[in-house]
Design a protein around this motif. Structure first.
Motif, PDB file in Angstrom:
ATOM      1  N   TRP A  36       0.854  -1.179   0.000  1.00 29.69           N
ATOM      2  CA  TRP A  36       0.000   0.000   0.000  1.00 29.69           C
ATOM      3  C   TRP A  36       0.895   1.235   0.000  1.00 29.69           C
ATOM      4  O   TRP A  36       1.869   1.319   0.757  1.00 29.69           O
ATOM      5  CB  TRP A  36      -0.893   0.034   1.237  1.00 29.69           C
ATOM      6  CG  TRP A  36      -2.035  -0.924   1.226  1.00 29.69           C
ATOM      7  CD1 TRP A  36      -2.102  -2.147   1.808  1.00 29.69           C
ATOM      8  CD2 TRP A  36      -3.302  -0.728   0.581  1.00 29.69           C
ATOM      9  NE1 TRP A  36      -3.312  -2.735   1.568  1.00 29.69           N
ATOM     10  CE2 TRP A  36      -4.092  -1.881   0.821  1.00 29.69           C
ATOM     11  CE3 TRP A  36      -3.863   0.308  -0.169  1.00 29.69           C
ATOM     12  CZ2 TRP A  36      -5.386  -2.024   0.347  1.00 29.69           C
ATOM     13  CZ3 TRP A  36      -5.150   0.169  -0.654  1.00 29.69           C
ATOM     14  CH2 TRP A  36      -5.908  -0.982  -0.389  1.00 29.69           C
ATOM     15  N   HIS A  50       3.760  -3.120   3.427  1.00 29.43           N
ATOM     16  CA  HIS A  50       3.754  -4.214   2.469  1.00 29.43           C
ATOM     17  C   HIS A  50       3.696  -5.543   3.208  1.00 29.43           C
ATOM     18  O   HIS A  50       3.994  -5.641   4.408  1.00 29.43           O
ATOM     19  CB  HIS A  50       4.923  -4.144   1.480  1.00 29.43           C
ATOM     20  CG  HIS A  50       6.289  -4.379   2.046  1.00 29.43           C
ATOM     21  ND1 HIS A  50       6.692  -5.557   2.642  1.00 29.43           N
ATOM     22  CD2 HIS A  50       7.377  -3.580   2.062  1.00 29.43           C
ATOM     23  CE1 HIS A  50       7.948  -5.452   3.014  1.00 29.43           C
ATOM     24  NE2 HIS A  50       8.400  -4.260   2.670  1.00 29.43           N
ATOM     25  N   THR A  57       5.381  -8.635   7.266  1.00 31.79           N
ATOM     26  CA  THR A  57       4.903  -7.273   7.040  1.00 31.79           C
ATOM     27  C   THR A  57       5.965  -6.240   7.395  1.00 31.79           C
ATOM     28  O   THR A  57       6.896  -6.503   8.166  1.00 31.79           O
ATOM     29  CB  THR A  57       3.640  -6.980   7.865  1.00 31.79           C
ATOM     30  OG1 THR A  57       3.956  -7.134   9.257  1.00 31.79           O
ATOM     31  CG2 THR A  57       2.506  -7.915   7.492  1.00 31.79           C
ATOM     32  N   TYR A  59       6.106  -1.681   7.853  1.00 35.54           N
ATOM     33  CA  TYR A  59       5.321  -0.451   7.877  1.00 35.54           C
ATOM     34  C   TYR A  59       6.208   0.775   7.837  1.00 35.54           C
ATOM     35  O   TYR A  59       7.338   0.752   8.339  1.00 35.54           O
ATOM     36  CB  TYR A  59       4.464  -0.388   9.146  1.00 35.54           C
ATOM     37  CG  TYR A  59       3.474  -1.509   9.271  1.00 35.54           C
ATOM     38  CD1 TYR A  59       3.800  -2.687   9.932  1.00 35.54           C
ATOM     39  CD2 TYR A  59       2.204  -1.402   8.705  1.00 35.54           C
ATOM     40  CE1 TYR A  59       2.900  -3.730  10.016  1.00 35.54           C
ATOM     41  CE2 TYR A  59       1.292  -2.432   8.801  1.00 35.54           C
ATOM     42  CZ  TYR A  59       1.649  -3.595   9.464  1.00 35.54           C
ATOM     43  OH  TYR A  59       0.741  -4.619   9.557  1.00 35.54           O
ATOM     44  N   ILE A  69      -1.620  -4.289   7.862  1.00 37.53           N
ATOM     45  CA  ILE A  69      -1.831  -4.891   6.553  1.00 37.53           C
ATOM     46  C   ILE A  69      -2.019  -6.393   6.747  1.00 37.53           C
ATOM     47  O   ILE A  69      -1.354  -7.025   7.570  1.00 37.53           O
ATOM     48  CB  ILE A  69      -0.654  -4.590   5.598  1.00 37.53           C
ATOM     49  CG1 ILE A  69      -0.965  -5.066   4.184  1.00 37.53           C
ATOM     50  CG2 ILE A  69       0.653  -5.176   6.115  1.00 37.53           C
ATOM     51  CD1 ILE A  69       0.069  -4.619   3.136  1.00 37.53           C
ATOM     52  N   ARG A  71      -3.598 -10.181   4.478  1.00 36.36           N
ATOM     53  CA  ARG A  71      -4.021 -10.749   3.212  1.00 36.36           C
ATOM     54  C   ARG A  71      -4.867 -11.991   3.449  1.00 36.36           C
ATOM     55  O   ARG A  71      -4.655 -12.728   4.413  1.00 36.36           O
ATOM     56  CB  ARG A  71      -2.817 -11.068   2.327  1.00 36.36           C
ATOM     57  CG  ARG A  71      -1.888 -12.136   2.858  1.00 36.36           C
ATOM     58  CD  ARG A  71      -0.602 -12.212   2.004  1.00 36.36           C
ATOM     59  NE  ARG A  71      -0.906 -12.600   0.628  1.00 36.36           N
ATOM     60  CZ  ARG A  71      -0.106 -12.333  -0.412  1.00 36.36           C
ATOM     61  NH1 ARG A  71       1.036 -11.670  -0.217  1.00 36.36           N
ATOM     62  NH2 ARG A  71      -0.439 -12.716  -1.624  1.00 36.36           N
ATOM     63  N   VAL A  78      -6.122  -8.105  -0.250  1.00 37.63           N
ATOM     64  CA  VAL A  78      -5.257  -7.551   0.779  1.00 37.63           C
ATOM     65  C   VAL A  78      -6.000  -6.398   1.442  1.00 37.63           C
ATOM     66  O   VAL A  78      -6.770  -5.682   0.782  1.00 37.63           O
ATOM     67  CB  VAL A  78      -3.898  -7.093   0.199  1.00 37.63           C
ATOM     68  CG1 VAL A  78      -4.066  -5.977  -0.805  1.00 37.63           C
ATOM     69  CG2 VAL A  78      -2.943  -6.697   1.299  1.00 37.63           C
ATOM     70  N   LEU A  80      -5.999  -3.086   4.444  1.00 38.48           N
ATOM     71  CA  LEU A  80      -5.245  -2.129   5.246  1.00 38.48           C
ATOM     72  C   LEU A  80      -6.207  -1.570   6.290  1.00 38.48           C
ATOM     73  O   LEU A  80      -7.087  -0.769   5.953  1.00 38.48           O
ATOM     74  CB  LEU A  80      -4.660  -1.004   4.399  1.00 38.48           C
ATOM     75  CG  LEU A  80      -3.748  -0.038   5.164  1.00 38.48           C
ATOM     76  CD1 LEU A  80      -2.459  -0.746   5.591  1.00 38.48           C
ATOM     77  CD2 LEU A  80      -3.415   1.190   4.317  1.00 38.48           C
ATOM     78  N   CYS A  95      -3.055   0.460  -4.008  1.00 37.56           N
ATOM     79  CA  CYS A  95      -2.642  -0.913  -3.815  1.00 37.56           C
ATOM     80  C   CYS A  95      -1.674  -1.273  -4.946  1.00 37.56           C
ATOM     81  O   CYS A  95      -1.867  -0.841  -6.093  1.00 37.56           O
ATOM     82  CB  CYS A  95      -3.877  -1.806  -3.863  1.00 37.56           C
ATOM     83  SG  CYS A  95      -3.566  -3.569  -3.828  1.00 37.56           S
TER      84      CYS A  95
END
Length: 123
Positions: A36, A50, A57, A59, A69, A71, A78, A80, A95
């Motif tokens: 994102w 991501h 993950t 940030y 985040i 999935r 996915v 957020l 995205c």
């Protein structure tokens, strides 16, 4: 080719929450790392978060502890989750996807992009 479609943006008051979703087309979602990014008017596109294909993950410092985040491979989606929003979070959120086991904080590393969804945080 991968098509990405974001949803969930809107207007929220400071301190509130929103959840963005990004649905991916095709049967290759499990092979995609997802990210994102966001872009405010007059500013560059910035990394937000991501997630790798294994679920690892990362940030941006500005959102760490407030955004999550995740999935769902069964839904090719996915998410957020954004909590404790402030006016600095106002931006178009994008995205992104790439065929790589690992995500990247660099937007040029991503091959596919959604159209973006507007998030506006009012004071």
């Amino acid at each position: 080719q991968v098509h990405l479609a974001e949803s969930g943006g809107g207007v929220v008051q400071a301190g509130g929450s929103l959840r963005l979703s990004c649905a991916a087309s095709g049967r290759t979602f499990r092979s995609l790392s997802m990210g994102w990014f966001r872009q405010a008017p007059g500013k560059e596109r910035d990394f937000v978060a991501h997630i790798s294909i294994s679920g690892r993950t990362r940030y941006a410092d500005s959102v760490n502890g407030r955004f999550t985040i995740s999935r769902d491979n069964a839904k090719n989606t996915v998410y957020l989750q954004m909590n404790s929003l402030n006016t600095d979070d106002t931006a178009v959120y994008y995205c992104a996807a790439r065929f790589d086991p690992l995500g990247s904080i660099d937007y040029v590393a991503y091959e596919f992009w959604g159209q973006g969804t507007q998030v506006t945080v009012s004071s």
